[in-house]
Design a protein around this motif. Sequence first.
Motif, PDB file in Angstrom:
ATOM      1  N   ALA A 134       4.478  47.815  46.462  1.00 26.03           N
ATOM      2  CA  ALA A 134       4.369  47.869  47.923  1.00 26.03           C
ATOM      3  C   ALA A 134       4.903  49.200  48.444  1.00 26.03           C
ATOM      4  CB  ALA A 134       5.116  46.699  48.554  1.00 26.03           C
ATOM      5  N   ILE A 135       6.024  49.660  47.899  1.00 31.47           N
ATOM      6  CA  ILE A 135       6.587  50.946  48.320  1.00 31.47           C
ATOM      7  C   ILE A 135       5.618  52.079  48.001  1.00 31.47           C
ATOM      8  CG2 ILE A 135       8.398  52.647  47.823  1.00 31.47           C
ATOM      9  CD1 ILE A 135      10.354  50.339  47.528  1.00 31.47           C
ATOM     10  N   SER A 136       5.002  52.026  46.818  1.00 28.98           N
ATOM     11  CA  SER A 136       4.069  53.093  46.437  1.00 28.98           C
ATOM     12  C   SER A 136       2.876  53.125  47.384  1.00 28.98           C
ATOM     13  CB  SER A 136       3.603  52.904  44.990  1.00 28.98           C
ATOM     14  OG  SER A 136       2.625  51.892  44.873  1.00 28.98           O
ATOM     15  N   GLY A 137       2.356  51.941  47.744  1.00 31.39           N
ATOM     16  CA  GLY A 137       1.226  51.887  48.657  1.00 31.39           C
ATOM     17  C   GLY A 137       1.578  52.363  50.052  1.00 31.39           C
ATOM     18  N   ILE A 138       2.726  51.913  50.558  1.00 28.76           N
ATOM     19  CA  ILE A 138       3.166  52.306  51.901  1.00 28.76           C
ATOM     20  C   ILE A 138       3.477  53.795  51.948  1.00 28.76           C
ATOM     21  CG2 ILE A 138       4.995  51.994  53.614  1.00 28.76           C
ATOM     22  CD1 ILE A 138       5.146  49.050  52.612  1.00 28.76           C
ATOM     23  N   ARG A 139       4.046  54.312  50.861  1.00 29.58           N
ATOM     24  CA  ARG A 139       4.350  55.745  50.800  1.00 29.58           C
ATOM     25  C   ARG A 139       3.075  56.573  50.926  1.00 29.58           C
ATOM     26  NH1 ARG A 139       4.393  60.211  51.016  1.00 29.58           N
ATOM     27  NH2 ARG A 139       5.537  61.841  49.907  1.00 29.58           N
ATOM     28  N   LEU A 140       2.020  56.197  50.236  1.00 30.33           N
ATOM     29  CA  LEU A 140       0.764  56.935  50.329  1.00 30.33           C
ATOM     30  C   LEU A 140       0.101  56.736  51.686  1.00 30.33           C
ATOM     31  CD1 LEU A 140      -0.808  56.413  46.788  1.00 30.33           C
ATOM     32  CD2 LEU A 140       0.339  58.423  47.694  1.00 30.33           C
ATOM     33  N   ALA A 141       0.217  55.525  52.251  1.00 29.61           N
ATOM     34  CA  ALA A 141      -0.346  55.271  53.573  1.00 29.61           C
ATOM     35  C   ALA A 141       0.351  56.115  54.633  1.00 29.61           C
ATOM     36  CB  ALA A 141      -0.221  53.782  53.910  1.00 29.61           C
ATOM     37  N   SER A 142       1.666  56.284  54.501  1.00 32.34           N
ATOM     38  CA  SER A 142       2.400  57.112  55.459  1.00 32.34           C
ATOM     39  C   SER A 142       1.978  58.572  55.365  1.00 32.34           C
ATOM     40  CB  SER A 142       3.912  56.985  55.217  1.00 32.34           C
ATOM     41  OG  SER A 142       4.280  57.568  53.971  1.00 32.34           O
ATOM     42  N   ALA A 143       1.635  59.021  54.156  1.00 32.11           N
ATOM     43  CA  ALA A 143       1.160  60.399  53.987  1.00 32.11           C
ATOM     44  C   ALA A 143      -0.188  60.596  54.673  1.00 32.11           C
ATOM     45  CB  ALA A 143       1.052  60.742  52.503  1.00 32.11           C
ATOM     46  N   LYS A 144      -0.950  59.501  54.811  1.00 32.40           N
ATOM     47  CA  LYS A 144      -2.247  59.546  55.500  1.00 32.40           C
ATOM     48  C   LYS A 144      -2.097  59.260  56.994  1.00 32.40           C
ATOM     49  CE  LYS A 144      -5.233  60.021  51.989  1.00 32.40           C
ATOM     50  NZ  LYS A 144      -6.390  60.952  51.937  1.00 32.40           N
ATOM     51  N   LYS A 145      -0.832  59.101  57.444  1.00 29.36           N
ATOM     52  CA  LYS A 145      -0.512  58.863  58.857  1.00 29.36           C
ATOM     53  C   LYS A 145      -1.080  57.544  59.376  1.00 29.36           C
ATOM     54  CE  LYS A 145      -0.173  63.813  59.867  1.00 29.36           C
ATOM     55  NZ  LYS A 145       1.274  63.807  59.633  1.00 29.36           N
ATOM     56  N   PHE A 146      -1.005  56.479  58.547  1.00 27.19           N
ATOM     57  CA  PHE A 146      -1.370  55.146  58.999  1.00 27.19           C
ATOM     58  C   PHE A 146      -0.297  54.633  59.956  1.00 27.19           C
ATOM     59  CE2 PHE A 146      -4.470  53.321  55.655  1.00 27.19           C
ATOM     60  CZ  PHE A 146      -5.097  54.553  55.524  1.00 27.19           C
ATOM     61  N   ASP A 147      -0.680  53.712  60.865  1.00 27.36           N
ATOM     62  CA  ASP A 147       0.338  53.086  61.698  1.00 27.36           C
ATOM     63  C   ASP A 147       1.083  52.032  60.881  1.00 27.36           C
ATOM     64  OD1 ASP A 147      -1.251  50.784  61.597  1.00 27.36           O
ATOM     65  OD2 ASP A 147      -2.102  51.084  63.586  1.00 27.36           O
ATOM     66  N   LEU A 148       2.071  51.391  61.491  1.00 29.65           N
ATOM     67  CA  LEU A 148       2.924  50.455  60.749  1.00 29.65           C
ATOM     68  C   LEU A 148       2.129  49.302  60.155  1.00 29.65           C
ATOM     69  CD1 LEU A 148       6.110  50.247  63.028  1.00 29.65           C
ATOM     70  CD2 LEU A 148       5.822  51.475  60.858  1.00 29.65           C
ATOM     71  N   PHE A 149       1.213  48.746  60.949  1.00 32.86           N
ATOM     72  CA  PHE A 149       0.436  47.613  60.443  1.00 32.86           C
ATOM     73  C   PHE A 149      -0.483  48.055  59.309  1.00 32.86           C
ATOM     74  CE2 PHE A 149      -3.337  44.838  60.490  1.00 32.86           C
ATOM     75  CZ  PHE A 149      -2.715  43.625  60.237  1.00 32.86           C
ATOM     76  N   GLY A 150      -1.129  49.192  59.481  1.00 24.76           N
ATOM     77  CA  GLY A 150      -2.012  49.699  58.438  1.00 24.76           C
ATOM     78  C   GLY A 150      -1.261  49.971  57.152  1.00 24.76           C
ATOM     79  N   ALA A 151      -0.053  50.551  57.279  1.00 23.25           N
ATOM     80  CA  ALA A 151       0.763  50.835  56.097  1.00 23.25           C
ATOM     81  C   ALA A 151       1.183  49.545  55.408  1.00 23.25           C
ATOM     82  CB  ALA A 151       1.998  51.638  56.498  1.00 23.25           C
ATOM     83  N   TYR A 152       1.497  48.523  56.212  1.00 23.32           N
ATOM     84  CA  TYR A 152       1.896  47.230  55.643  1.00 23.32           C
ATOM     85  C   TYR A 152       0.732  46.589  54.898  1.00 23.32           C
ATOM     86  CZ  TYR A 152       3.359  42.351  55.366  1.00 23.32           C
ATOM     87  OH  TYR A 152       3.666  41.094  54.920  1.00 23.32           O
TER      88      TYR A 152
ATOM     89  N   ALA B 254      -3.341  47.308  37.205  1.00 20.65           N
ATOM     90  CA  ALA B 254      -4.107  48.410  37.785  1.00 20.65           C
ATOM     91  C   ALA B 254      -4.961  48.009  38.988  1.00 20.65           C
ATOM     92  CB  ALA B 254      -5.014  49.020  36.707  1.00 20.65           C
ATOM     93  N   GLY B 255      -5.242  46.720  39.149  1.00 19.94           N
ATOM     94  CA  GLY B 255      -6.150  46.273  40.204  1.00 19.94           C
ATOM     95  C   GLY B 255      -5.674  46.601  41.608  1.00 19.94           C
ATOM     96  N   GLY B 256      -4.392  46.385  41.880  1.00 18.48           N
ATOM     97  CA  GLY B 256      -3.865  46.673  43.212  1.00 18.48           C
ATOM     98  C   GLY B 256      -3.944  48.155  43.542  1.00 18.48           C
ATOM     99  N   GLY B 257      -3.730  48.995  42.528  1.00 18.21           N
ATOM    100  CA  GLY B 257      -3.817  50.433  42.741  1.00 18.21           C
ATOM    101  C   GLY B 257      -5.232  50.879  43.085  1.00 18.21           C
ATOM    102  N   VAL B 258      -6.230  50.209  42.489  1.00 17.35           N
ATOM    103  CA  VAL B 258      -7.626  50.524  42.806  1.00 17.35           C
ATOM    104  C   VAL B 258      -7.907  50.218  44.274  1.00 17.35           C
ATOM    105  CG1 VAL B 258     -10.029  49.923  42.352  1.00 17.35           C
ATOM    106  CG2 VAL B 258      -8.430  50.158  40.450  1.00 17.35           C
ATOM    107  N   LEU B 259      -7.506  49.033  44.727  1.00 18.20           N
ATOM    108  CA  LEU B 259      -7.722  48.648  46.121  1.00 18.20           C
ATOM    109  C   LEU B 259      -6.956  49.574  47.061  1.00 18.20           C
ATOM    110  CD1 LEU B 259      -7.517  44.749  45.797  1.00 18.20           C
ATOM    111  CD2 LEU B 259      -9.563  46.176  45.972  1.00 18.20           C
ATOM    112  N   ARG B 260      -5.742  49.934  46.686  1.00 16.72           N
ATOM    113  CA  ARG B 260      -4.938  50.865  47.491  1.00 16.72           C
ATOM    114  C   ARG B 260      -5.669  52.184  47.703  1.00 16.72           C
ATOM    115  NH1 ARG B 260      -0.740  52.799  43.813  1.00 16.72           N
ATOM    116  NH2 ARG B 260      -2.502  54.071  43.128  1.00 16.72           N
ATOM    117  N   ASP B 261      -6.179  52.741  46.607  1.00 14.79           N
ATOM    118  CA  ASP B 261      -6.849  54.037  46.692  1.00 14.79           C
ATOM    119  C   ASP B 261      -8.126  53.954  47.514  1.00 14.79           C
ATOM    120  OD1 ASP B 261      -4.847  55.114  45.166  1.00 14.79           O
ATOM    121  OD2 ASP B 261      -5.963  55.070  43.292  1.00 14.79           O
TER     122      ASP B 261
END
Length: 211
Positions: A19-37, A136-143
């Motif tokens: 979850a931290i890895s996904g939120i960290r990348l979402a924050s780099a893309k400037k997602f809002d809080l809900f999107g990052a979650y 690996a599945g969650g990482g695919v969806l994250r990307d």
Amino acid sequence: MFDITLVQVFDFVGTLAFAISGIRLASAKKFDLFGAYVVGVTTAIGGGTMRDMMLGVSPFWMTNMFYLICSAIALLWVIVFRKLLVRQDNTWFLFDTIGLALFTVTGIEKTITTIGPSGEHFPFWTAIIMGTITGAGGGVLRDVFINEVPLIFRKEIYALACVIGGIAYYICHHLGLDSTLSAIICGITVVLMRLLAVKYKLHLPIIKGEE
């Protein structure tokens, strides 16, 4: 009882790490809080959801809301330590590798303890595949969510590390080691494979099209 507790610990720590890895990348893309979650939750539960659907059981997070809460904790963690995480470029790699290793273990453990439609346990090669999907599945969806080419399709060894970890688990199991030690060796193998692959730029041959 100890084995079950160990798997649960791996599952929860893996959820937090992914979850931290996904939120960290979402924050780099400037997602809002809900999107990052949403990205964090998807990273954490995506692989396990695909695994459970293929095994014919209810997705794990639908009967235990801890995973959603854990993802919320991960979001809070990123908010509080945002500046520290941004300064450390290797933070994403660290959490992603930890999640990959732990989820590979939990995927294998759940598969070998699940009874299939025929009333028998699944073969071990299925457990290795399910462990790889879980890791690996969650990482695919994250990307996909953050509009990046999934990491498993790039030149870095990623999903293959899960496969090698699963083979290590099978060897340990075949040698008569208990599941706790097998799980630990499997997780360490996945981490080492990822570290070696990045450090020495190890990758599989690339298929080239017509030029």
